[in-house]
Design an enzyme around this catalytic site. Structure first.
Site, PDB file in Angstrom:
ATOM      1  N   ASN A   9       0.873  -1.177   0.000  1.00 26.58           N
ATOM      2  CA  ASN A   9       0.000   0.000   0.000  1.00 26.58           C
ATOM      3  C   ASN A   9       0.909   1.224   0.000  1.00 26.58           C
ATOM      4  O   ASN A   9       1.466   1.582   1.031  1.00 26.58           O
ATOM      5  CB  ASN A   9      -0.885  -0.044   1.255  1.00 26.58           C
ATOM      6  CG  ASN A   9      -1.719   1.220   1.430  1.00 26.58           C
ATOM      7  OD1 ASN A   9      -1.789   2.057   0.530  1.00 26.58           O
ATOM      8  ND2 ASN A   9      -2.355   1.356   2.588  1.00 26.58           N
ATOM      9  N   TRP A  10       1.054   1.832  -1.171  1.00 29.86           N
ATOM     10  CA  TRP A  10       2.027   2.919  -1.326  1.00 29.86           C
ATOM     11  C   TRP A  10       1.552   4.215  -0.651  1.00 29.86           C
ATOM     12  O   TRP A  10       2.319   5.150  -0.494  1.00 29.86           O
ATOM     13  CB  TRP A  10       2.307   3.182  -2.807  1.00 29.86           C
ATOM     14  CG  TRP A  10       2.978   2.054  -3.532  1.00 29.86           C
ATOM     15  CD1 TRP A  10       3.067   0.741  -3.147  1.00 29.86           C
ATOM     16  CD2 TRP A  10       3.676   2.143  -4.792  1.00 29.86           C
ATOM     17  NE1 TRP A  10       3.764   0.017  -4.084  1.00 29.86           N
ATOM     18  CE2 TRP A  10       4.148   0.839  -5.104  1.00 29.86           C
ATOM     19  CE3 TRP A  10       3.928   3.176  -5.697  1.00 29.86           C
ATOM     20  CZ2 TRP A  10       4.866   0.562  -6.266  1.00 29.86           C
ATOM     21  CZ3 TRP A  10       4.648   2.903  -6.853  1.00 29.86           C
ATOM     22  CH2 TRP A  10       5.110   1.619  -7.131  1.00 29.86           C
ATOM     23  N   LYS A  11       0.280   4.276  -0.310  1.00 27.14           N
ATOM     24  CA  LYS A  11      -0.310   5.491   0.306  1.00 27.14           C
ATOM     25  C   LYS A  11       0.008   6.711  -0.567  1.00 27.14           C
ATOM     26  O   LYS A  11       0.119   6.575  -1.780  1.00 27.14           O
ATOM     27  CB  LYS A  11       0.158   5.633   1.749  1.00 27.14           C
ATOM     28  CG  LYS A  11      -0.086   4.349   2.563  1.00 27.14           C
ATOM     29  CD  LYS A  11       0.073   4.527   4.031  1.00 27.14           C
ATOM     30  CE  LYS A  11      -0.195   3.189   4.727  1.00 27.14           C
ATOM     31  NZ  LYS A  11      -0.107   3.266   6.168  1.00 27.14           N
ATOM     32  N   HIS A  95      -9.576   1.148   4.824  1.00 26.11           N
ATOM     33  CA  HIS A  95      -8.289   1.349   5.520  1.00 26.11           C
ATOM     34  C   HIS A  95      -8.504   2.302   6.701  1.00 26.11           C
ATOM     35  O   HIS A  95      -9.296   3.233   6.623  1.00 26.11           O
ATOM     36  CB  HIS A  95      -7.249   1.921   4.551  1.00 26.11           C
ATOM     37  CG  HIS A  95      -5.877   1.901   5.134  1.00 26.11           C
ATOM     38  ND1 HIS A  95      -5.436   2.862   6.018  1.00 26.11           N
ATOM     39  CD2 HIS A  95      -4.861   1.002   5.002  1.00 26.11           C
ATOM     40  CE1 HIS A  95      -4.200   2.557   6.391  1.00 26.11           C
ATOM     41  NE2 HIS A  95      -3.831   1.441   5.792  1.00 26.11           N
ATOM     42  N   GLU A  97      -6.826   4.675   7.768  1.00 26.72           N
ATOM     43  CA  GLU A  97      -6.615   6.103   7.475  1.00 26.72           C
ATOM     44  C   GLU A  97      -7.851   6.708   6.811  1.00 26.72           C
ATOM     45  O   GLU A  97      -8.151   7.887   7.008  1.00 26.72           O
ATOM     46  CB  GLU A  97      -5.343   6.279   6.615  1.00 26.72           C
ATOM     47  CG  GLU A  97      -4.099   6.087   7.467  1.00 26.72           C
ATOM     48  CD  GLU A  97      -2.901   5.478   6.751  1.00 26.72           C
ATOM     49  OE1 GLU A  97      -2.833   5.532   5.507  1.00 26.72           O
ATOM     50  OE2 GLU A  97      -2.024   4.937   7.455  1.00 26.72           O
ATOM     51  N   GLU A 167      -5.584  -5.057  10.407  1.00 28.11           N
ATOM     52  CA  GLU A 167      -4.536  -4.071  10.668  1.00 28.11           C
ATOM     53  C   GLU A 167      -4.840  -3.345  11.976  1.00 28.11           C
ATOM     54  O   GLU A 167      -5.615  -2.378  11.991  1.00 28.11           O
ATOM     55  CB  GLU A 167      -4.486  -3.042   9.539  1.00 28.11           C
ATOM     56  CG  GLU A 167      -4.164  -3.622   8.184  1.00 28.11           C
ATOM     57  CD  GLU A 167      -3.596  -2.570   7.242  1.00 28.11           C
ATOM     58  OE1 GLU A 167      -2.473  -2.754   6.781  1.00 28.11           O
ATOM     59  OE2 GLU A 167      -4.265  -1.554   7.001  1.00 28.11           O
ATOM     60  N   GLY A 173       2.353   2.128  10.870  1.00 30.39           N
ATOM     61  CA  GLY A 173       3.316   3.220  10.746  1.00 30.39           C
ATOM     62  C   GLY A 173       3.994   3.583  12.058  1.00 30.39           C
ATOM     63  O   GLY A 173       4.650   4.620  12.162  1.00 30.39           O
ATOM     64  N   SER A 213       3.244  -2.287  10.353  1.00 27.96           N
ATOM     65  CA  SER A 213       4.700  -2.340  10.564  1.00 27.96           C
ATOM     66  C   SER A 213       5.316  -3.692  10.192  1.00 27.96           C
ATOM     67  O   SER A 213       6.214  -4.173  10.876  1.00 27.96           O
ATOM     68  CB  SER A 213       5.044  -1.958  12.008  1.00 27.96           C
ATOM     69  OG  SER A 213       4.659  -0.612  12.260  1.00 27.96           O
ATOM     70  N   GLY A 234       2.811  -1.183   4.349  1.00 24.68           N
ATOM     71  CA  GLY A 234       2.864   0.249   4.064  1.00 24.68           C
ATOM     72  C   GLY A 234       4.308   0.689   3.888  1.00 24.68           C
ATOM     73  O   GLY A 234       4.918   0.474   2.839  1.00 24.68           O
ATOM     74  N   GLY A 235       4.887   1.259   4.941  1.00 27.58           N
ATOM     75  CA  GLY A 235       6.232   1.835   4.877  1.00 27.58           C
ATOM     76  C   GLY A 235       7.266   0.973   4.167  1.00 27.58           C
ATOM     77  O   GLY A 235       8.017   1.466   3.307  1.00 27.58           O
TER      78      GLY A 235
HETATM   79  P1  PGA Z   1       2.703   0.170   7.736  1.00 27.04           P
HETATM   80  O1  PGA Z   1       1.267   0.395   7.039  1.00 27.04           O
HETATM   81  O2  PGA Z   1       3.282  -1.084   7.160  1.00 27.04           O
HETATM   82  O3  PGA Z   1       3.508   1.403   7.377  1.00 27.04           O
HETATM   83  O4  PGA Z   1       2.462   0.056   9.192  1.00 27.04           O
HETATM   84  C1  PGA Z   1       0.405  -0.676   6.807  1.00 27.04           C
HETATM   85  C2  PGA Z   1      -0.881  -0.169   6.193  1.00 27.04           C
HETATM   86  O5  PGA Z   1      -1.350   0.897   6.593  1.00 27.04           O
HETATM   87  O6  PGA Z   1      -1.479  -0.821   5.308  1.00 27.04           O
END
Ligand code: PGA
Length: 250
Positions: A9-11, A95, A97, A167, A173, A213, A234-235
């Site tokens: 997930n590149w956000k 998600h 966010e 998640e 994050g 994470s 994500g990251g």
């Molecule tokens: P993260 O994000 O790996 O940076 O914790 C995961 C996500 O939000 O899908």
């Protein structure tokens, strides 16, 4: 035996050039690795070009969000048909966010799921508890509520088009990962919910990803848990080496 599915997930990261560079490195590094399915969920602005780069490779394309209406006066929004037209096979919905920052309710997420399914887009449907909910001991209630409201009206037939991503919001994050045991416990619970709502065979075939994470050094242990069928990253997906590291530990 469920195949592992690793999604990035590149956000809101990567310009068009940066996206092309990252996906090229991923494709080159993947080689003949066919052990797991790999999905990249890029920003909208990179989908079309990334789609042409991943043609004839095992990498699949996903978007990070979409609107529930088919078309119309929704300034700044993107429809399911638009996503399909640039080669998307998947869309991430629900998600945290989107839930927290953009205040998307379970009802909105459910409407989006229905639209995506009706347009033959596969869905990565995210659920997860906040830190205060975990501390209060209500994780399972929260997950149960999000799963039942999010999947309201989704038929057994369509469950094959849905991946659930667990998640925990406190792990996204933050560098804090759920322990493999904490994650496994919730994954098993989600599978039980699906078994009760649909059937044991639908639950057995359901892919339940863990997200929060995930890094190359913790992926192996998480992914070795019985009910963890992949990762939503994500990251660590923003760097080809770390994303490939996660894929190779699946
Ligand atoms: P993260 O994000 O790996 O940076 O914790 C995961 C996500 O939000 O899908």
């Amino acid at each position: 035996m469920r195949k592992k599915v690793i999604a990035g997930n590149w956000k809101m990261n990567k310009t068009l050039n940066e996206s092309q560079e990252l996906v090229s490195k991923i494709i080159n590094g993947l080689g003949n690795d066919r052990k797991s399915d790999v999905i990249v969920c890029t920003p909208f602005t990179s989908l079309n070009e990334v789609h042409s780069l991943i043609k004839n490779t095992p990498v699949k394309l996903g978007a990070q969000n979409m609107h529930y209406e088919e078309s119309g006066a929704y300034t700044g929004e993107i429809s399911a048909d638009m996503l399909k037209s640039v080669g998307c096979e998947y869309v991430i919905l629900g998600h945290s966010e989107r839930r927290v920052i953009f205040e998307e309710s379970d009802e909105i997420i459910n409407t989006k799921l229905k639209t995506a399914i009706s347009k033959e887009l596969k869905v990565i449907f995210c659920v997860g508890e906040l830190l205060e909910q975990r501390e209060k001991g209500i994780t399972m209630e929260v997950i149960s509520d999000q799963v039942s409201k999010g999947l309201e009206g989704i038929s057994s037939k369509n469950m094959g088009e849905i991946i659930i991503a667990y998640e925990p919001v406190w792990a996204i994050g933050t560098g804090k990962t759920a322990t493999p045991q904490q994650a496994q416990e919730v994954h098993l619970f989600i599978r039980k919910l699906i078994s009760e709502k649909y059937s044991s065979s639908i639950a057995d075939n359901l892919i339940v990803q863990y997200g929060g994470s995930v890094k190359p050094d913790n992926a192996g242990e998480l992914l070795s848990q019985k009910d963890i069928d992949g990762a939503l990253v994500g990251g660590a997906c923003l760097n080809a080496d770390s994303f490939l590291g996660i894929i190779s530990s699946a």
